[in-house]
Every structure is written in structure tokens, then in C-alpha cells.
Design a protein around this motif. Structure first.
Motif, PDB file in Angstrom:
ATOM      1  N   GLU A   1       0.838  -1.193   0.000  1.00 35.02           N
ATOM      2  CA  GLU A   1       0.000   0.000   0.000  1.00 35.02           C
ATOM      3  C   GLU A   1       0.877   1.248   0.000  1.00 35.02           C
ATOM      4  O   GLU A   1       1.980   1.247   0.547  1.00 35.02           O
ATOM      5  CB  GLU A   1      -0.902   0.011   1.238  1.00 35.02           C
ATOM      6  N   LYS A   2       0.362   2.308  -0.627  1.00 34.19           N
ATOM      7  CA  LYS A   2       1.117   3.549  -0.692  1.00 34.19           C
ATOM      8  C   LYS A   2       1.343   4.128   0.704  1.00 34.19           C
ATOM      9  O   LYS A   2       0.416   4.271   1.498  1.00 34.19           O
ATOM     10  CB  LYS A   2       0.378   4.574  -1.556  1.00 34.19           C
TER      11      LYS A   2
ATOM     12  N   ALA B   1      10.295  -0.168  -0.007  1.00 35.43           N
ATOM     13  CA  ALA B   1      10.131   1.293   0.007  1.00 35.43           C
ATOM     14  C   ALA B   1       9.693   1.817  -1.354  1.00 35.43           C
ATOM     15  O   ALA B   1       8.847   2.713  -1.458  1.00 35.43           O
ATOM     16  CB  ALA B   1      11.431   1.958   0.441  1.00 35.43           C
ATOM     17  N   ILE B   2      10.267   1.263  -2.422  1.00 31.77           N
ATOM     18  CA  ILE B   2       9.883   1.678  -3.777  1.00 31.77           C
ATOM     19  C   ILE B   2       8.435   1.305  -4.048  1.00 31.77           C
ATOM     20  O   ILE B   2       7.662   2.092  -4.619  1.00 31.77           O
ATOM     21  CB  ILE B   2      10.828   1.049  -4.817  1.00 31.77           C
ATOM     22  N   ALA B   3       8.029   0.112  -3.619  1.00 33.65           N
ATOM     23  CA  ALA B   3       6.645  -0.324  -3.815  1.00 33.65           C
ATOM     24  C   ALA B   3       5.675   0.573  -3.052  1.00 33.65           C
ATOM     25  O   ALA B   3       4.537   0.780  -3.489  1.00 33.65           O
ATOM     26  CB  ALA B   3       6.496  -1.775  -3.369  1.00 33.65           C
ATOM     27  N   GLN B   4       6.114   1.116  -1.929  1.00 33.74           N
ATOM     28  CA  GLN B   4       5.252   1.964  -1.093  1.00 33.74           C
ATOM     29  C   GLN B   4       5.220   3.421  -1.558  1.00 33.74           C
ATOM     30  O   GLN B   4       4.486   4.227  -0.987  1.00 33.74           O
ATOM     31  CB  GLN B   4       5.754   1.931   0.360  1.00 33.74           C
ATOM     32  N   SER B   5       5.995   3.761  -2.578  1.00 30.52           N
ATOM     33  CA  SER B   5       6.134   5.155  -3.007  1.00 30.52           C
ATOM     34  C   SER B   5       5.476   5.377  -4.365  1.00 30.52           C
ATOM     35  O   SER B   5       5.569   4.539  -5.263  1.00 30.52           O
ATOM     36  CB  SER B   5       7.615   5.538  -3.080  1.00 30.52           C
ATOM     37  N   GLU B   6       4.851   6.556  -4.515  1.00 32.63           N
ATOM     38  CA  GLU B   6       4.233   6.872  -5.800  1.00 32.63           C
ATOM     39  C   GLU B   6       5.267   7.309  -6.821  1.00 32.63           C
ATOM     40  O   GLU B   6       5.210   6.927  -7.989  1.00 32.63           O
ATOM     41  CB  GLU B   6       3.188   7.973  -5.624  1.00 32.63           C
TER      42      GLU B   6
END
Length: 352
Positions: free
Chosen positions: A203-204, A270-275
Motif C-alpha cells: 500500500e502507498k 520502500a519503492i513499492a510503497q512510493s508513488e
């Protein structure tokens, strides 16, 4: 992993120009570990590269090898001149590593040598692989580009094969860098984009992830630019400093979190959580963000023609947005990047 004469032994080393050459080779080395091969890694003792590789390959054998220790100018106008002045020392390092590799080959009887952009890291008696995405080094004039390419190939042609971490088709990442008019004389193999990171769903959590990397003093200069405007961000920001050996941490707030370094698993999450991801346009970072299909905002290292070329080329293709480090208003440029990427990046990524 035992060290017997029956085991297939690989000797590896990467150029110490930032950490990208080290990190992008990790998936290559992992593929050999999975086959049960003995891995020997030559790098500078107590360096950031050694710390990363020991964490990834605790079973590997480490050999001490001094890096090139290239110094960088603070002013982008002096970047090229600073590098030129160090050429005699770089050539000396290439000769010394070639002698050292010969000694190790006599001692350990390697079956293969892999060099990521270290020109003297080969041996005539052992299959030697040279990994590079930069067959063509960017220069301002056509005659100069051809001259530099010829010098580059004089070194590369000493190896058995050249592996290029890019796609052979016209849909590629490095453009002219990996697809020049003329290829080296040795066999060339395009091996696709390399990334040590993992695709993960999350999730973001952050609006922006800022990844700092590369040589000093430019890493610190960029870090300070973001710290100066951290109060202007309305969303949540994570800044990763790219300092694996740093002990002291900078202060964080609820909306602006600062970390010294993330390993591959933490960085993937962290990349997956970032827009959006804001980073240098080093090629290893480009491959990571392409692999994870992430919207990117690139700020090339001043004076590094390769990064400037990649940032411009990828923006023209719609993969990313870029702006220069000396821009006065970062917050304004980031706003422009959000609008640009909202309508462009998906089309480029879907082409692969």
C-alpha cells in the motif's frame, strides 16, 4: 561452499564508481551461486561495496583489491578536466590489477573471470567477461566520440566476451550508449536489464522516495538541497542517503523520514510503497526503476555526460522526467514532473 579444485571457480570485481556497478552484478553472481559455483570477489577492504557484497554473499571468498579512487570536481565545468588529470593513475591501476589477477589465477585456478567495467581485470588463459552498458562514451564532437570509442574497445577487446545489460531491440534503455554504430571485435551478448530488487505489492505510504547515490561531493550537495526544502512537502517523503557505512543518522519528522541505507529487501519495499522515486540517472538505478515499473524523476550528476544523456533520452521516451541539479525551485520542478508522468510513463513501460 567448499573450495576444492573440482569446483567451478569464478573471480569477480566491479568498478568503484559509485555502487551501481556492484549492485547490478548481484543477480549475475546469484545465478552462479545457485549452480553451486565458488565465488571469489575482489574489492577494497572495508569499502561500501565489500559491505554490500558480504551481506549478499556470506559464502563467497573475498580478496583485497584497491579501487581506482577517482576524485570528482565540485564544479560540473571542471568535471571532465578533473577526470583527465587522473588518467595516468587510472592506467596504472589497470596495469596493477592485471598483474594481481594473473597471480590469483596461478594460485586459485579460476574457470571464469567477470569484470564490471574494470579494464585490467582479465587473464588471457581464463575466459574473461566484461560487463558494460557503455560501449559508446558520450562526447561533444563526432570525431571525439569515435576516438574515445576506439580507446574503449582497445581495452574491451582483451576480454573473451562482452555482456551488455540492456535489450538488443530498438526498445532499449541505454540508447546510443549500448547500441553504437560499431561493436567490439569480441562476441557481444545483450543480457537484458539487471536488478537485484524484488517486485512486491504494498500500500502507498510515501508520496516521494528520494534515493541519493554516487560520488562525493555531489551526493552531499543534492542531499542538502532536499533538506533545505523538506518543510515545503505536503505529502510524506522518505529520503535514503545511500551511505551503508554511516553510523550517525539525520533527524526525521513524521512527514520527512531520513534513513542512511536500505538493503535490497527494504529498498524494494520502500519503492513499492512510493508513488514517485527521485534519484540520479545512473544506469543501475534506471534498470531498477524500469524493472519495478516505477515513475521516476531523475536529477543527473552534474558533469557526468552519461547520466545527462540517459536522463534526456528517457524523458524523450516518456519513461521519466528530469531536471538539472542547479535548478532554483525543486518543488516547482517536482510538481511539473508529476503532471508529465501522469500521462507518459505507462506507455513506455508497456512497450516491453
Amino acid at each position: 561452499m567448499s573450495n576444492t579444485n573440482d569446483n567451478f571457480k569464478i573471480l569477480f570485481s566491479a568498478l568503484d564508481w559509485g555502487l551501481g556497478h556492484t549492485t547490478r552484478s548481484i543477480p549475475v553472481l546469484k545465478s552462479f551461486v545457485e549452480k553451486g559455483y565458488d565465488i571469489f570477489i575482489a574489492c577494497e577492504p572495508h569499502s561500501a561495496s565489500e559491505k554490500i557484497l558480504k551481506r549478499e554473499f556470506p559464502q563467497a571468498h573475498f580478496l583485497p583489491l584497491r579501487g581506482y579512487h577517482i576524485a570528482y570536481a565540485k564544479s560540473p565545468q571542471l568535471f571532465a578536466w578533473k577526470i583527465v588529470r587522473q588518467i595516468p593513475r587510472i592506467i596504472s591501476s589497470i596495469k596493477n590489477e592485471r598483474k594481481q589477477v594473473a597471480k590469483w589465477c596461478d594460485q586459485y585456478h579460476f574457470n571464469m573471470i567477470i569484470s564490471d567495467n574494470r579494464y585490467g581485470f582479465f587473464n588471457e588463459k581464463v575466459k574473461s567477461i566484461f560487463i558494460t552498458h557503455q560501449l559508446q562514451i558520450i562526447a561533444p564532437f563526432s570525431f571525439l566520440k569515435k576516438f574515445i570509442r576506439r580507446l574503449n574497445y582497445n581495452y574491451i577487446n582483451h576480454f573473451s566476451e562482452c555482456w551488455i545489460p540492456d535489450f538488443e531491440s530498438k526498445n532499449n534503455l541505454a540508447g546510443e550508449l549500448s547500441h553504437p554504430e560499431k561493436l567490439p571485435e569480441i562476441p557481444v551478448k545483450y543480457i537484458g536489464a539487471l536488478s537485484r530488487l524484488k517486485k512486491t505489492e504494498a500500500e502507498k505510504k510515501y508520496d516521494f522516495l528520494i534515493l541519493l547515490s554516487g560520488p562525493e561531493p555531489q551526493r552531499t550537495i543534492l542531499e542538502n538541497r532536499f533538506l533545505q526544502i523538506k518543510q515545503r512537502f505536503t505529502g510524506k517523503v522518505l529520503l535514503v542517503r545511500g551511505l551503508p557505512n554511516e553510523v550517525n543518522e539525520l533527524a526525521s519528522t513524521n512527514n520527512f523520514v531520513v534513513k542512511n541505507y536500505f538493503d535490497a529487501d527494504d529498498l524494494s519495499e520502500a519503492i513499492a510503497q512510493s508513488e514517485f522515486v527521485i534519484a540520479r540517472s545512473g544506469y543501475s538505478t534506471v534498470m531498477d526503476l524500469f524493472y519495478l515499473k516505477k515513475k521516476a524523476i531523475f536529477i543527473p550528476t552534474p558533469g557526468q555526460t552519461e547520466q545527462e544523456y540517459l536522463a534526456e533520452t528517457l524523458m524523450n521516451k516518456g519513461f521519466s522526467y528530469s531536471f538539472k541539479q542547479n535548478e532554483k525551485d525543486y518543488y516547482k520542478k517536482i510538481g511539473e514532473a508529476k503532471d508529465f508522468l501522469a500521462s507518459n510513463s505507462t506507455d513506455f513501460l508497456s512497450a516491453f
